[in-house]
Design a protein around this motif. Structure first.
Motif, mmCIF file in Angstrom:
data_model
loop_
_atom_site.group_PDB
_atom_site.id
_atom_site.type_symbol
_atom_site.label_atom_id
_atom_site.label_comp_id
_atom_site.label_asym_id
_atom_site.label_seq_id
_atom_site.Cartn_x
_atom_site.Cartn_y
_atom_site.Cartn_z
ATOM 1 N N MET A 167 0.826 -1.213 0.000
ATOM 2 C CA MET A 167 0.000 0.000 0.000
ATOM 3 C C MET A 167 0.859 1.261 0.000
ATOM 4 O O MET A 167 0.548 2.251 -0.657
ATOM 5 N N HIS A 168 1.957 1.219 0.736
ATOM 6 C CA HIS A 168 2.875 2.365 0.792
ATOM 7 C C HIS A 168 3.413 2.674 -0.601
ATOM 8 O O HIS A 168 3.506 3.850 -1.005
ATOM 9 N N VAL B 14 2.006 2.043 -3.477
ATOM 10 C CA VAL B 14 0.942 2.584 -4.315
ATOM 11 C C VAL B 14 0.740 4.068 -4.043
ATOM 12 O O VAL B 14 0.647 4.890 -4.970
ATOM 13 N N VAL B 15 0.695 4.439 -2.761
ATOM 14 C CA VAL B 15 0.510 5.851 -2.399
ATOM 15 C C VAL B 15 1.698 6.677 -2.871
ATOM 16 O O VAL B 15 1.538 7.790 -3.396
ATOM 17 N N GLN B 16 2.909 6.132 -2.706
ATOM 18 C CA GLN B 16 4.095 6.844 -3.185
ATOM 19 C C GLN B 16 4.029 7.029 -4.704
ATOM 20 O O GLN B 16 4.399 8.077 -5.238
ATOM 21 N N TYR C 205 6.431 9.475 3.294
ATOM 22 C CA TYR C 205 6.437 9.502 1.833
ATOM 23 C C TYR C 205 7.404 10.561 1.324
ATOM 24 O O TYR C 205 7.486 11.655 1.874
ATOM 25 N N VAL D 36 2.202 4.310 -10.570
ATOM 26 C CA VAL D 36 1.727 3.256 -9.671
ATOM 27 C C VAL D 36 2.222 1.889 -10.130
ATOM 28 O O VAL D 36 2.679 1.065 -9.319
ATOM 29 N N ALA E 136 4.527 -0.228 -7.697
ATOM 30 C CA ALA E 136 3.925 -1.402 -7.085
ATOM 31 C C ALA E 136 4.336 -2.708 -7.748
ATOM 32 O O ALA E 136 4.341 -3.757 -7.096
#
Length: 292
Positions: free
Chosen positions: A1-2, A4-6, A136, A254, A258
């Motif tokens: 998840m980290h 993806v957000v990054q 981030y 992404v 990811a």
């Protein structure tokens, strides 16, 4: 998840630069119905001009933007007057692809002679600086580039919506024959519009040189990405170019964060084809003139 957000953060910040490049591309198409295959080469030429000002005179790339945009505006007007204006109106869209591709090759040759074909990059003292917010990473260069793009796109919006020139542009886009009957100088509007498209390429190029290594042949990959963005957003729609840049840049970032950077370049075309299967005219494309 980290991851993806990054990737989303990276994609949003990068989208501003691509939106600035693509807005010039779609502006030119909206005014002239010209597919500018030289837009990528103009971005790279803008990067080279910024690189030269930095290495020779120590001018920061962001501060060099007024100078590079002025030079590229002149180049854009000259290209329109010399290469595009003589084209017959009925065949202009089709012939413009060949003519502007020839212009791109000409610019590539000039850049190869002046700066060779070796990779160049603009290495300022802050090029690798970043902030950490809630775990981030936020690149300082990408953040400033994003803010610069917002300002430039805002000024372009004001120019097109709040000025006499902008009204003339929109009239030419919506109904060129009626605009001519009302006294709008379509040739002058076309020359200035192409110059503005080249100027946005120069502004984006100054930032592009900070973000990525480049050489005289870098425009080939760049123009494929810009055309994907413009077609995805809808030909002639500046708002579509902004949204298209955001969609493609975020999805690419992404996937790279990811999964694997190997798959990232392919994301441009997967997203493009997926949207066009559902909406063939793009996200904001229209059947008639006037999307700008």
């Amino acid at each position: 998840m980290h991851a993806v957000v990054q990737g989303v953060i990276l994609g949003v910040l990068t989208a501003g630069v691509y939106a600035l490049m693509a807005s010039g591309q779609t502006l030119i198409f909206g005014i002239m119905r010209v597919v500018n295959m030289a837009q990528g080469a103009m971005v790279i030429l803008g990067a080279y001009l910024s690189y030269q000002l930095f290495t020779s005179f120590g001018v920061d790339p962001f501060l060099a933007i007024p100078a590079t945009t002025a030079v590229m505006f002149t180049v854009g007007v000259a290209v329109q007057l010399i290469f595009l204006r003589p084209l017959h109106q009925d065949d202009r869209t089709q012939l413009s692809v060949l003519v502007t591709f020839a212009v791109a090759l000409l610019l590539e040759g000039v850049m190869s002679v002046l700066w060779s074909t070796s990779d160049r990059s603009i290495n300022t003292g802050y090029v690798n600086a970043s902030w950490t917010v809630l775990g981030y990473q936020i690149s300082l260069v990408r953040l400033w580039a994003f803010l610069l793009s917002l300002v430039a796109l805002g000024l372009l919006h004001v120019l097109l919506r709040r000025t006499r020139f902008g009204r003339a542009v929109r009239a030419s886009v919506q109904n060129p024959e009626s605009a001519r009957l009302l006294g709008v100088d379509a040739d002058r509007i076309a020359a200035i519009g192409f110059g503005l498209g080249a100027a946005t390429a120069a502004a984006a190029g100054s930032v592009y040189g900070l973000l990525y290594p480049f050489n005289s042949g870098s425009h080939y990959d760049l123009i494929s990405q810009l055309l994907s963005i413009v077609v995805l957003g809808g030909l002639g729609s500046i708002g579509g170019a902004v949204v298209g840049s955001l969609v493609i840049s975020v999805s690419t970032a992404v996937v790279a964060s990811a999964f694997s950077p190997i798959w990232a370049p392919m994301t441009f075309f997967v997203v493009l084809l997926s949207v066009l299967l559902i909406r063939p005219r793009g996200l904001f494309g229209t059947a008639a003139r006037g999307a700008l």
